[in-house]
Write a protein that holds these residues in place. Structure first.
Motif, short mmCIF file in Angstrom:
data_model
loop_
_atom_site.label_atom_id
_atom_site.label_comp_id
_atom_site.label_asym_id
_atom_site.label_seq_id
_atom_site.Cartn_x
_atom_site.Cartn_y
_atom_site.Cartn_z
N TYR A 53 0.91 -1.19 0.18
CA TYR A 53 -0.13 0.05 -0.06
C TYR A 53 0.85 1.31 -0.12
O TYR A 53 2.24 1.20 0.31
CB TYR A 53 -0.87 -0.02 1.27
N GLN A 107 0.64 5.39 1.27
CA GLN A 107 0.19 6.31 2.19
C GLN A 107 0.80 7.67 2.01
O GLN A 107 1.91 8.04 2.15
CB GLN A 107 0.13 5.93 3.59
N GLY A 139 -2.31 13.56 0.45
CA GLY A 139 -3.22 13.86 -0.42
C GLY A 139 -4.48 12.79 -0.66
O GLY A 139 -5.58 12.80 -0.92
N GLN A 140 -3.83 11.45 -0.80
CA GLN A 140 -4.52 10.25 -1.35
C GLN A 140 -4.74 9.20 -0.06
O GLN A 140 -5.64 8.37 -0.34
CB GLN A 140 -3.60 9.62 -2.51
N GLY A 141 -4.28 9.44 1.11
CA GLY A 141 -4.51 8.55 2.03
C GLY A 141 -3.92 7.12 1.90
O GLY A 141 -2.88 7.27 1.43
N LEU A 142 -4.44 6.02 2.12
CA LEU A 142 -3.87 4.78 2.05
C LEU A 142 -4.42 3.96 0.96
O LEU A 142 -5.36 3.80 0.85
CB LEU A 142 -4.12 3.97 3.24
N PHE A 163 -4.19 0.66 -2.19
CA PHE A 163 -3.72 -0.54 -2.54
C PHE A 163 -2.65 -0.26 -3.85
O PHE A 163 -3.08 0.40 -4.64
CB PHE A 163 -4.99 -1.22 -2.81
N LEU A 203 3.73 0.84 2.62
CA LEU A 203 3.52 0.11 3.56
C LEU A 203 3.16 -1.24 3.00
O LEU A 203 2.66 -1.32 1.83
CB LEU A 203 2.41 0.37 4.28
#
Lengths: 115, 115
Positions: A35, A37, A40-43, A45, A91
């Motif tokens: 993933y 993180q 601006g885009q968060g987490l 996949f 991550l």
């Protein structure tokens, strides 16, 4: 008991260079996920491995991104010709099986900064 | 397109107050998970909910899963400074019959509990 480990913890690279990020999953976990993180885009996949195969690569943002997994264990995420927008925390997570509802254990991440 | 809408994005409260974080989607989840993440670490799983209408409690945290399996909430009673962190909802969505472990995350809620 060892959890998911990732290396390096921090990586600063110049725009245009290639980088390799490593993930060591929990022993015996067949599923491995990458993933990304960012603020601006968060987490988001990126890719999913079941064993050494990657049945879902749909989250890889461009063909500069690739990943492999060997021996059903260690995985490497490679970013070629890095761009500033690649800066993020990457991550890795592993789970016993690649099915919904199975707990994913996350590593601490690799913070990538592209200058 | 953000498939999981999480709100609020930021929450700053005093110790002892109660709070609720919401996670909504127009899609049906096969399962939904809540994670907590602290700076420099990967997300850590708090709970998994699978059944519509399910309620789970973890000490002062109460998790609810909507009857239609499209929404969830996290309620914290008598918040403590140690609850400070980033809270993330994540779902395994059912798409084309696939419901494996790939997670779609909400944008997260940054919770700060002041002493």
């Amino acid at each position: 008991g060892a959890g998911v480990s990732q290396s390096p913890s921090n990586k600063v690279t110049e725009k245009g260079k290639d980088v390799e990020l490593r993930c060591d999953p929990i022993s015996g976990h067949t599923a491995l996920y990458w993933y990304r993180q960012s603020l601006g885009q968060g987490l988001e996949f990126l890719i999913y491995f079941q064993g050494n195969s990657a049945p879902d690569k749909s989250g890889l943002p461009s063909d500069r991104f690739s990943a492999e997994r060997t021996g059903g264990s260690v995985s490497t995420l490679t970013i070629q010709r890095t761009q500033q927008e690649d800066s993020a925390v990457y991550l890795c997570a592993s789970s016993l099986r690649g099915l919904a509802g199975y707990e994913q254990y996350f590593g601490p991440g690799t913070r990538l900064t592209v200058t | 397109t953000q498939l999981l809408e999480q709100s609020p994005q930021f929450l700053s409260i005093q110790e002892g107050e109660n709070l609720t974080v919401y996670c909504n989607s127009s899609s049906v989840f096969s399962s939904l998970q809540w994670y907590r993440q602290e700076p420099g670490e990967g997300p850590v799983l708090l709970v998994t909910v699978v059944t519509g209408g399910e309620v789970k409690k973890l000490k002062r945290l109460t998790f609810q899963f909507g009857d239609a399996r499209k929404d969830s909430s996290l309620h914290i009673t008598a918040a403590q400074p140690g609850d400070t962190g980033l809270y993330l909802c994540a779902a395994s969505l059912i798409a084309g019959g696939t419901s494996y472990g790939k997670l779609t995350f909400g944008q997260g809620t940054i919770l700060t509990v002041h002493p």
